[in-house]
Design a protein around this motif. Structure first.
Motif, PDB file in Angstrom:
ATOM      1  N   ILE A  47      57.418  20.901 -33.078  1.00 50.02           N
ATOM      2  CA  ILE A  47      58.778  21.012 -33.606  1.00 50.02           C
ATOM      3  C   ILE A  47      58.781  20.569 -35.069  1.00 50.02           C
ATOM      4  O   ILE A  47      58.119  19.592 -35.438  1.00 50.02           O
ATOM      5  CB  ILE A  47      59.759  20.159 -32.777  1.00 50.02           C
ATOM      6  CG1 ILE A  47      59.801  20.639 -31.334  1.00 50.02           C
ATOM      7  CG2 ILE A  47      61.151  20.173 -33.402  1.00 50.02           C
ATOM      8  CD1 ILE A  47      60.305  22.035 -31.166  1.00 50.02           C
ATOM      9  N   THR A  48      59.562  21.274 -35.900  1.00 51.07           N
ATOM     10  CA  THR A  48      59.717  20.920 -37.316  1.00 51.07           C
ATOM     11  C   THR A  48      61.016  20.138 -37.488  1.00 51.07           C
ATOM     12  O   THR A  48      62.084  20.583 -37.048  1.00 51.07           O
ATOM     13  CB  THR A  48      59.751  22.173 -38.198  1.00 51.07           C
ATOM     14  OG1 THR A  48      58.507  22.881 -38.047  1.00 51.07           O
ATOM     15  CG2 THR A  48      59.947  21.809 -39.663  1.00 51.07           C
ATOM     16  N   LEU A  49      60.905  18.984 -38.141  1.00 51.10           N
ATOM     17  CA  LEU A  49      62.075  18.141 -38.373  1.00 51.10           C
ATOM     18  C   LEU A  49      62.471  18.166 -39.848  1.00 51.10           C
ATOM     19  O   LEU A  49      61.612  18.119 -40.736  1.00 51.10           O
ATOM     20  CB  LEU A  49      61.801  16.693 -37.960  1.00 51.10           C
ATOM     21  CG  LEU A  49      61.452  16.424 -36.496  1.00 51.10           C
ATOM     22  CD1 LEU A  49      61.238  14.923 -36.291  1.00 51.10           C
ATOM     23  CD2 LEU A  49      62.527  16.939 -35.578  1.00 51.10           C
ATOM     24  N   THR A  50      63.793  18.220 -40.088  1.00 52.38           N
ATOM     25  CA  THR A  50      64.374  18.021 -41.415  1.00 52.38           C
ATOM     26  C   THR A  50      65.542  17.054 -41.253  1.00 52.38           C
ATOM     27  O   THR A  50      65.870  16.650 -40.138  1.00 52.38           O
ATOM     28  CB  THR A  50      64.878  19.343 -42.025  1.00 52.38           C
ATOM     29  OG1 THR A  50      65.771  19.977 -41.111  1.00 52.38           O
ATOM     30  CG2 THR A  50      63.723  20.282 -42.333  1.00 52.38           C
ATOM     31  N   ILE A  66      62.885  12.285 -29.515  1.00 50.68           N
ATOM     32  CA  ILE A  66      62.028  12.796 -30.580  1.00 50.68           C
ATOM     33  C   ILE A  66      61.005  11.716 -30.912  1.00 50.68           C
ATOM     34  O   ILE A  66      61.365  10.572 -31.220  1.00 50.68           O
ATOM     35  CB  ILE A  66      62.858  13.144 -31.828  1.00 50.68           C
ATOM     36  CG1 ILE A  66      63.963  14.160 -31.475  1.00 50.68           C
ATOM     37  CG2 ILE A  66      61.973  13.707 -32.927  1.00 50.68           C
ATOM     38  CD1 ILE A  66      64.950  14.417 -32.608  1.00 50.68           C
ATOM     39  N   GLU A  67      59.741  12.101 -30.818  1.00 51.62           N
ATOM     40  CA  GLU A  67      58.675  11.154 -31.144  1.00 51.62           C
ATOM     41  C   GLU A  67      58.856  10.610 -32.555  1.00 51.62           C
ATOM     42  O   GLU A  67      59.050  11.354 -33.508  1.00 51.62           O
ATOM     43  CB  GLU A  67      57.304  11.843 -31.055  1.00 51.62           C
ATOM     44  CG  GLU A  67      56.839  12.172 -29.642  1.00 51.62           C
ATOM     45  CD  GLU A  67      56.324  10.947 -28.908  1.00 51.62           C
ATOM     46  OE1 GLU A  67      56.375   9.824 -29.462  1.00 51.62           O
ATOM     47  OE2 GLU A  67      55.891  11.100 -27.752  1.00 51.62           O
ATOM     48  N   GLY A 123      63.487   8.713 -31.783  1.00 53.72           N
ATOM     49  CA  GLY A 123      64.231   8.100 -30.698  1.00 53.72           C
ATOM     50  C   GLY A 123      65.151   9.097 -30.016  1.00 53.72           C
ATOM     51  O   GLY A 123      65.011  10.323 -30.161  1.00 53.72           O
ATOM     52  N   PHE A 124      66.116   8.547 -29.239  1.00 55.05           N
ATOM     53  CA  PHE A 124      67.055   9.390 -28.506  1.00 55.05           C
ATOM     54  C   PHE A 124      68.096   9.992 -29.485  1.00 55.05           C
ATOM     55  O   PHE A 124      68.681   9.299 -30.303  1.00 55.05           O
ATOM     56  CB  PHE A 124      67.786   8.587 -27.421  1.00 55.05           C
ATOM     57  CG  PHE A 124      66.874   8.141 -26.309  1.00 55.05           C
ATOM     58  CD1 PHE A 124      66.438   9.035 -25.338  1.00 55.05           C
ATOM     59  CD2 PHE A 124      66.455   6.819 -26.225  1.00 55.05           C
ATOM     60  CE1 PHE A 124      65.603   8.626 -24.308  1.00 55.05           C
ATOM     61  CE2 PHE A 124      65.626   6.403 -25.200  1.00 55.05           C
ATOM     62  CZ  PHE A 124      65.187   7.306 -24.235  1.00 55.05           C
ATOM     63  N   ARG A 125      68.305  11.256 -29.331  1.00 53.51           N
ATOM     64  CA  ARG A 125      69.312  11.954 -30.120  1.00 53.51           C
ATOM     65  C   ARG A 125      70.028  12.983 -29.233  1.00 53.51           C
ATOM     66  O   ARG A 125      69.489  13.420 -28.208  1.00 53.51           O
ATOM     67  CB  ARG A 125      68.703  12.679 -31.339  1.00 53.51           C
ATOM     68  CG  ARG A 125      68.068  11.755 -32.375  1.00 53.51           C
ATOM     69  CD  ARG A 125      69.149  10.941 -33.088  1.00 53.51           C
ATOM     70  NE  ARG A 125      68.625  10.183 -34.204  1.00 53.51           N
ATOM     71  CZ  ARG A 125      68.093   8.968 -34.109  1.00 53.51           C
ATOM     72  NH1 ARG A 125      67.997   8.383 -32.906  1.00 53.51           N
ATOM     73  NH2 ARG A 125      67.633   8.349 -35.171  1.00 53.51           N
ATOM     74  N   VAL A 128      58.991  16.813 -28.835  1.00 48.75           N
ATOM     75  CA  VAL A 128      60.358  16.509 -28.432  1.00 48.75           C
ATOM     76  C   VAL A 128      60.465  16.669 -26.924  1.00 48.75           C
ATOM     77  O   VAL A 128      60.013  17.684 -26.356  1.00 48.75           O
ATOM     78  CB  VAL A 128      61.365  17.433 -29.144  1.00 48.75           C
ATOM     79  CG1 VAL A 128      62.783  17.174 -28.632  1.00 48.75           C
ATOM     80  CG2 VAL A 128      61.303  17.243 -30.654  1.00 48.75           C
ATOM     81  N   TYR A 129      61.117  15.686 -26.288  1.00 50.86           N
ATOM     82  CA  TYR A 129      61.318  15.710 -24.843  1.00 50.86           C
ATOM     83  C   TYR A 129      62.786  16.060 -24.580  1.00 50.86           C
ATOM     84  O   TYR A 129      63.703  15.330 -25.017  1.00 50.86           O
ATOM     85  CB  TYR A 129      60.992  14.358 -24.213  1.00 50.86           C
ATOM     86  CG  TYR A 129      59.556  13.937 -24.468  1.00 50.86           C
ATOM     87  CD1 TYR A 129      58.550  14.255 -23.557  1.00 50.86           C
ATOM     88  CD2 TYR A 129      59.209  13.220 -25.627  1.00 50.86           C
ATOM     89  CE1 TYR A 129      57.233  13.886 -23.791  1.00 50.86           C
ATOM     90  CE2 TYR A 129      57.899  12.848 -25.847  1.00 50.86           C
ATOM     91  CZ  TYR A 129      56.914  13.181 -24.940  1.00 50.86           C
ATOM     92  OH  TYR A 129      55.609  12.805 -25.179  1.00 50.86           O
ATOM     93  N   VAL A 130      62.995  17.153 -23.865  1.00 52.73           N
ATOM     94  CA  VAL A 130      64.350  17.588 -23.531  1.00 52.73           C
ATOM     95  C   VAL A 130      64.768  16.921 -22.227  1.00 52.73           C
ATOM     96  O   VAL A 130      64.098  17.102 -21.197  1.00 52.73           O
ATOM     97  CB  VAL A 130      64.438  19.113 -23.399  1.00 52.73           C
ATOM     98  CG1 VAL A 130      65.873  19.540 -23.071  1.00 52.73           C
ATOM     99  CG2 VAL A 130      63.960  19.801 -24.675  1.00 52.73           C
ATOM    100  N   ILE A 131      65.884  16.145 -22.313  1.00 54.87           N
ATOM    101  CA  ILE A 131      66.266  15.298 -21.174  1.00 54.87           C
ATOM    102  C   ILE A 131      67.389  15.952 -20.357  1.00 54.87           C
ATOM    103  O   ILE A 131      67.265  16.159 -19.155  1.00 54.87           O
ATOM    104  CB  ILE A 131      66.712  13.913 -21.656  1.00 54.87           C
ATOM    105  CG1 ILE A 131      65.533  13.237 -22.408  1.00 54.87           C
ATOM    106  CG2 ILE A 131      67.221  13.063 -20.526  1.00 54.87           C
ATOM    107  CD1 ILE A 131      65.915  11.995 -23.150  1.00 54.87           C
TER     108      ILE A 131
END
Length: 375
Positions: A272-275, A323-324, A327-329, A364-367
């Motif tokens: 995953i790409t983060l901005t 998100i590694e 944290g939780f988002r 990313v872990y989808v909860i």
């Protein structure tokens, strides 16, 4: 004796004739004196009458005033004496047959013909006005505030000047028009993907307008709209669109423990790409004070440590992720540049968001719609 008596008789007759002659002479003298005095009296009376016939008159011709000395008694003779020609349509303060008195004010106004077009007809009128405005006043033509006059009111009038009056009438009518309502879409992660549910019915508003209509001599010329204002605001229709994807669409990965919290995950996403983004103009195009400033696509207010923007076709809106390194988002917003395997993380500080840069290869872990807790 006889002769003596005859002589005596002749002497007596001669004395009687002398007396008669003397009486006749005296009476003739009296008659002549009386006749002379009578002639003298008549002459004096005529002289008196002649003297009293002279008079001063104030003569005003077309506004020009002067004092005139005259012996005329009749108005017509006085005008002839002054060399003033008067026709039937000219305006004279007294009739030509009237007597002229001492000190009288004689007013003469010469008229000129004009061709007047007004109220649907054209006719020849006679006026003393020197300008169009004065001519109309003289002819008792009343003008409305919007009426048009040709030539200009200040133009000079001469013989057979064409004057046109156009009657202008204005009407103002209030017209009501509907204001269509808009359909507002809100994504709901608790509804199955693609399902729609009406949260609020729409209602049309009312827009009031003033319709201005102009007529010239009864013919329609223009229609314009002025002074628009909203009488009743429209109410948007709000439709909830489901974004919840079937669990089968996500790979079950069991339990995951992160930072002392164990939680079930529905999918593990790699690469995953983060901005990073903020609520400001650079990221959203909105300024502080704008109506939608800081409001996410799902209607929440952006919050650091919670809000991320995702592609709802990849991560359902309203779902929590881990998100590694972050944290939780929670997926609360979208963005035109956030498509596919991209996530935008919200920060309050613009400088920090700029330093964040681009991070690639993140897991990313989808909860799901419920945030894991420490319990």
């Amino acid at each position: 004796m006889g002769a003596f008596k005859y002589e005596e008789t002749q002497l007596k007759r001669s004395s009687g004739m002398s007396l008669a002659l003397r009486w006749k002479h005296k009476n003739l003298k009296f008659i002549m004196i009386t006749a002379f005095l009578s002639v003298l009296g008549i002459f004096g009376l005529l002289l008196l009458l002649y003297g009293t016939s002279a008079k001063y008159v104030t003569l005003v011709v077309n506004g020009q005033e002067k004092k005139v000395y005259t012996r005329q008694w009749v108005m017509a003779r006085f005008l002839e004496e002054q060399g003033i020609a008067v026709v039937a349509r000219d305006r004279l303060s007294a009739s030509p047959e009237s007597k002229l008195a001492n000190g009288e004010r004689v007013t003469i106004e010469h008229t000129v013909p004009v061709q007047l077009t007004a109220d649907g007809e054209t006719k020849t009128m006679y006026t003393t006005g020197k300008t169009v405005e004065r001519a109309l006043q003289d002819l008792n033509v009343t003008l409305g505030n919007l009426d048009k006059v040709t030539p200009d009111l200040h133009a000079s009038v001469s013989e057979n000047t064409a004057i046109k009056v156009v009657r202008v009438h204005k009407t103002v009518n209030e017209v009501a028009e509907p204001i269509e309502y808009q359909v507002e879409t809100k994504y709901d992660p608790n509804l199955p993907a693609g399902k729609e549910q009406t949260i609020q019915e729409g209602k049309e508003g009312v827009l009031l307008k003033n319709k201005i209509t102009l007529f010239e001599d009864g013919a329609l010329v223009t229609e314009t709209i002025e002074d628009k204002f909203v009488s009743t605001e429209s109410v948007n229709k709000i439709v909830a669109v489901g974004t919840q994807k079937p669990v089968s669409a996500l790979s079950a990965s069991g339990q995951v423990s992160k930072n002392g919290v164990t939680f079930p995950v529905k999918q593990i996403m790699k690469n995953i790409t983060l901005t990073a983004f903020t609520a400001g103009v650079a990221s959203t195009g909105k300024s502080n004070g704008d109506a939608e400033y800081g409001i996410t696509f799902t209607g929440t207010h952006v919050t650091e440590g919670r809000t991320i923007a995702v592609d709802p076709n990849v991560i359902p809106l309203g779902w929590w992720v881990y998100i590694e390194g972050i944290g939780f988002r929670r997926a609360e917003d979208t963005g035109s540049a956030i498509k596919g395997q991209k996530i935008d993380v919200y920060y309050e500080s613009e400088s920090y968001a700029n330093r964040f840069g681009v991070k690639r290869g993140v897991t990313v872990y989808v909860i799901g719609p419920k945030k894991p807790s420490l319990e």
